[in-house]
Scaffold this active site. Structure first.
Site, PDB file in Angstrom:
ATOM      1  N   TRP A   1      -1.897  26.068  65.159  1.00 44.86           N
ATOM      2  CA  TRP A   1      -1.967  27.218  64.252  1.00 44.86           C
ATOM      3  C   TRP A   1      -0.804  27.096  63.261  1.00 44.86           C
ATOM      4  O   TRP A   1       0.348  26.960  63.699  1.00 44.86           O
ATOM      5  CB  TRP A   1      -1.844  28.503  65.079  1.00 44.86           C
ATOM      6  CG  TRP A   1      -1.971  29.765  64.300  1.00 44.86           C
ATOM      7  CD1 TRP A   1      -2.918  30.064  63.351  1.00 44.86           C
ATOM      8  CD2 TRP A   1      -1.130  30.927  64.408  1.00 44.86           C
ATOM      9  NE1 TRP A   1      -2.724  31.328  62.880  1.00 44.86           N
ATOM     10  CE2 TRP A   1      -1.635  31.892  63.497  1.00 44.86           C
ATOM     11  CE3 TRP A   1      -0.020  31.258  65.175  1.00 44.86           C
ATOM     12  CZ2 TRP A   1      -1.061  33.146  63.341  1.00 44.86           C
ATOM     13  CZ3 TRP A   1       0.550  32.507  65.023  1.00 44.86           C
ATOM     14  CH2 TRP A   1       0.035  33.437  64.115  1.00 44.86           C
TER      15      TRP A   1
ATOM     16  N   ASP B   1      -0.033  29.937  74.565  1.00 44.72           N
ATOM     17  CA  ASP B   1      -0.490  30.907  73.563  1.00 44.72           C
ATOM     18  C   ASP B   1      -1.932  31.264  73.922  1.00 44.72           C
ATOM     19  O   ASP B   1      -2.823  30.411  73.871  1.00 44.72           O
ATOM     20  CB  ASP B   1      -0.404  30.268  72.169  1.00 44.72           C
ATOM     21  CG  ASP B   1      -0.737  31.264  71.061  1.00 44.72           C
ATOM     22  OD1 ASP B   1      -1.262  32.357  71.363  1.00 44.72           O
ATOM     23  OD2 ASP B   1      -0.488  30.943  69.882  1.00 44.72           O
TER      24      ASP B   1
ATOM     25  N   ALA C   1      -4.566  33.665  72.729  1.00 44.14           N
ATOM     26  CA  ALA C   1      -4.939  34.653  71.702  1.00 44.14           C
ATOM     27  C   ALA C   1      -6.428  34.964  71.715  1.00 44.14           C
ATOM     28  O   ALA C   1      -6.861  35.890  71.037  1.00 44.14           O
ATOM     29  CB  ALA C   1      -4.521  34.149  70.324  1.00 44.14           C
TER      30      ALA C   1
ATOM     31  N   LYS D   1      -7.868  40.008  69.184  1.00 45.34           N
ATOM     32  CA  LYS D   1      -9.256  39.542  69.075  1.00 45.34           C
ATOM     33  C   LYS D   1     -10.120  40.142  70.181  1.00 45.34           C
ATOM     34  O   LYS D   1     -11.186  40.670  69.907  1.00 45.34           O
ATOM     35  CB  LYS D   1      -9.322  38.011  69.133  1.00 45.34           C
ATOM     36  CG  LYS D   1      -8.130  37.296  68.557  1.00 45.34           C
ATOM     37  CD  LYS D   1      -8.160  37.150  67.048  1.00 45.34           C
ATOM     38  CE  LYS D   1      -6.788  36.741  66.550  1.00 45.34           C
ATOM     39  NZ  LYS D   1      -6.721  36.168  65.250  1.00 45.34           N
TER      40      LYS D   1
HETATM   41  C1  LMR Z   1      -6.098  32.942  62.214  1.00 51.17           C
HETATM   42  O1  LMR Z   1      -5.671  31.885  62.670  1.00 51.17           O
HETATM   43  O2  LMR Z   1      -6.908  32.990  61.271  1.00 51.17           O
HETATM   44  C2  LMR Z   1      -5.671  34.252  62.817  1.00 51.17           C
HETATM   45  O3  LMR Z   1      -4.858  34.045  63.921  1.00 51.17           O
HETATM   46  C3  LMR Z   1      -5.092  35.174  61.837  1.00 51.17           C
HETATM   47  C4  LMR Z   1      -3.761  34.766  61.327  1.00 51.17           C
HETATM   48  O4  LMR Z   1      -2.851  35.592  61.386  1.00 51.17           O
HETATM   49  O5  LMR Z   1      -3.603  33.636  60.836  1.00 51.17           O
END
Ligand code: LMR
Length: 393
Positions: A126, A207, A209, A242
Site C-alpha cells: 500500500w 496489517d 484492513a 471496510k
Molecule cells: C486504498 O488503498 O484505496 C484505501 O486503503 C484507501 C486509502 O486511504 O488509500
C-alpha cells in the site's frame, strides 16, 4: 515561515479520486480508491451500523472523554474478532484513528523499542506504508512479493527476501486481501513464512484492513491467528473502515501480543502514551458502533450477513470479469482475477495502458493497474473487459 514549505506530491490514490469526480463523461467507471460500492455505485451505511447508531443516540448520556487507550469493550471485542481464542492474556491494545493511525502508531512503537529496526515491506505494498515511513525517516527494505508473469505470489523470492530480516527487525505483512495486488499466500505458505520469522527473530506487523472481504471473517484471520500462536511478539494493525463500512469514522486498533506480562504492560503503557502524544483520546463514535454491534447477538448476525453479501458480490464480479475476458481473448490469461481475493487485483497493465483506458474509456484505476473490483457492476464489466483487450494488456 510557512512560505518556506515545499509543495507536496499529491497522494496518487486520493488525486485519482478527485480526477474521477471532475470527469464529466457519462459512463465513467471508478476503480480507484478502496471503497466498497454496491451494484448501484453507492457505499451504503450497513444496516447493523444504522441500528447501533440509533441505540447509541437513544442511550448515550454524555460525550465526556473516555479512556486514553479507547473503550475496553471495543478493544476486547476487536481482539476476539481478529484473534478468536488465540492470545488470551497476551494482548495489549489501543484504539487508533483508523487503520492508518494503527500503522503509524505501530511504527512509532517500534521506533521507541528499537530505533535500529529495519521494516521489511512487500514489493509492492500500500503506497501509504512507504509514504509514512519516508516521512518518519524510518529505514525499510522491500522483499519480493508479486510474480508479474503469473500475477500470484513470488513465493520463493519472498522467503529469500524475508530471510534477510535480522533479529529485532519488523516484517510488515498483509494478513489477507493483499493491497494492491490481490495475490495472497496459501495456508502452507503462511506456515513457511512463520517459520522464517521464527528463524530470523524478526517481529511481524500484520496489517489487517480487509477481514471479511476475502474468504470469510474467520478464514481471513487464520494467518494472523497462526502467527499469533507461534511467534512470541506480534503487532497487529486492524481497521474497521471496510468490514463495518465506517470509513469516515476513523476506527482502527493497534494490538500487541507479547511473551510475558512485563512486556505486555510496557507495551500497553507505551501505546497509550503514543495516543496522548499524537492525538490524545482516540475517536469514540465508530468504536462504539463496533462494540454495540459485536456486543449484541442480533446485530452481529445481521452485520455478518450483510458483510457476507458484500463478499459474495465481489466474488461474483471477479468470476464475471474473468469469464468475459476468457470469451474475448479465447485464453485463460486473466483467470488470476478469480484467484485473487479482496477488493483489489493488480491487472498487470503498463502505465501507458492504464492511461489509455482512462482517456478512451473513462476507466479510472491506480497507475500500477490496481483495480477496485467493488467499483464494477454487471453493466460495466463488459466495458472494462473490452477496454483491457483494446489497450493490449
Ligand atoms: C486504498 O488503498 O484505496 C484505501 O486503503 C484507501 C486509502 O486511504 O488509500
Amino acid at each position: 515561515m510557512l512560505g518556506n514549505l515545499k509543495p507536496q506530491a499529491p497522494d496518487k490514490i486520493l488525486s485519482l479520486m478527485a480526477e474521477f469526480k471532475a470527469d464529466t463523461r457519462q459512463g465513467k467507471i471508478d476503480l480507484g480508491v478502496g471503497v466498497y460500492k454496491d451494484p448501484n455505485g453507492l457505499t451504503p451505511v450497513m444496516r447493523a451500523v444504522k441500528a447501533a447508531e440509533r441505540k447509541i443516540w437513544e442511550t448515550q448520556t454524555t460525550k465526556t472523554y473516555t479512556a486514553l487507550a479507547g473503550e475496553p469493550e471495543y478493544r476486547d471485542a476487536m481482539a476476539t474478532l481478529v484473534l478468536g481464542d488465540v492470545g488470551k492474556g497476551r494482548v495489549a491494545s489501543v484504539g487508533t484513528v483508523g487503520g492508518t493511525g494503527a500503522i503509524r502508531q505501530a511504527l512509532e512503537l517500534v521506533r521507541m523499542a528499537n530505533p535500529d529496526a529495519v521494516i521489511h515491506v512487500s514489493d509492492p505494498t500500500w503506497p501509504n506504508h512507504l509514504s509514512i515511513m519516508n516521512f518518519m525517516g524510518q529505514a525499510y527494505e522491500m522483499y519480493p512479493y508479486f510474480d508479474s508473469a503469473t500475477r500470484g505470489v513470488a513465493f520463493e523470492a519472498m522467503l529469500d527476501g524475508l530471510r534477510r530480516a535480522k533479529k529485532g527487525d519488523v516484517v510488515l505483512l498483509h494478513g489477507c486481501c493483499h493491497n494492491p495486488t490481490g495475490a495472497n499466500p496459501t495456508a502452507e505458505q503462511w506456515d513457511a513464512i512463520a517459520e522464517v520469522l521464527e528463524q530470523t527473530g524478526a517481529i511481524p506487523l500484520i496489517d489487517l484492513a480487509y477481514q471479511g472481504f476475502g474468504d470469510g471473517l474467520e478464514e481471513d484471520a487464520a494467518a494472523t491467528r497462526m502467527i499469533a500462536l507461534r511467534l512470541p511478539e506480534v503487532l497487529i494493525a486492524a481497521s474497521c473502515s471496510k468490514n463495518f463500512g465506517i470509513y469516515r469514522e476513523r476506527t482502527g486498533i493497534l494490538m500487541t501480543l507479547t511473551a510475558d506480562d512485563k512486556a505486555r504492560e510496557l507495551s500497553q503503557g507505551a501505546m497509550a502514551y503514543l495516543n496522548r502524544q499524537n492525538y490524545s483520546f482516540p475517536p469514540d463514535h465508530g468504536a462504539r458502533i463496533v462494540s454495540t454491534i459485536l456486543g449484541d447477538e442480533g446485530l452481529t448476525a445481521d452485520w455478518k450477513a450483510e458483510l457476507e453479501e458484500v463478499r459474495q458480490t465481489m466474488l461474483g464480479l471477479r468470476t464475471q470479469l474473468a469469464e468475459e475476458l476468457r470469451l474475448l481473448t479465447g485464453t485463460d490469461r486473466f483467470d488470476f482475477l478469480q484467484r485473487h481475493r479482496g477488493m483489489f487485483s493488480r491487472l498487470g497493465a503498463t502505465p501507458e495502458q492504464v492511461e489509455r483506458m482512462k482517456q478512451e474509456a473513462g476507466i479510472y484505476m491506480v497507475g500500477d493497474s490496481r483495480l477496485n473490483i467493488a467499483g464494477l457492476n454487471r453493466d460495466s464489466i463488459p466495458v472494462l473487459a473490452r477496454a483491457i483487450v483494446e489497450a493490449g494488456v
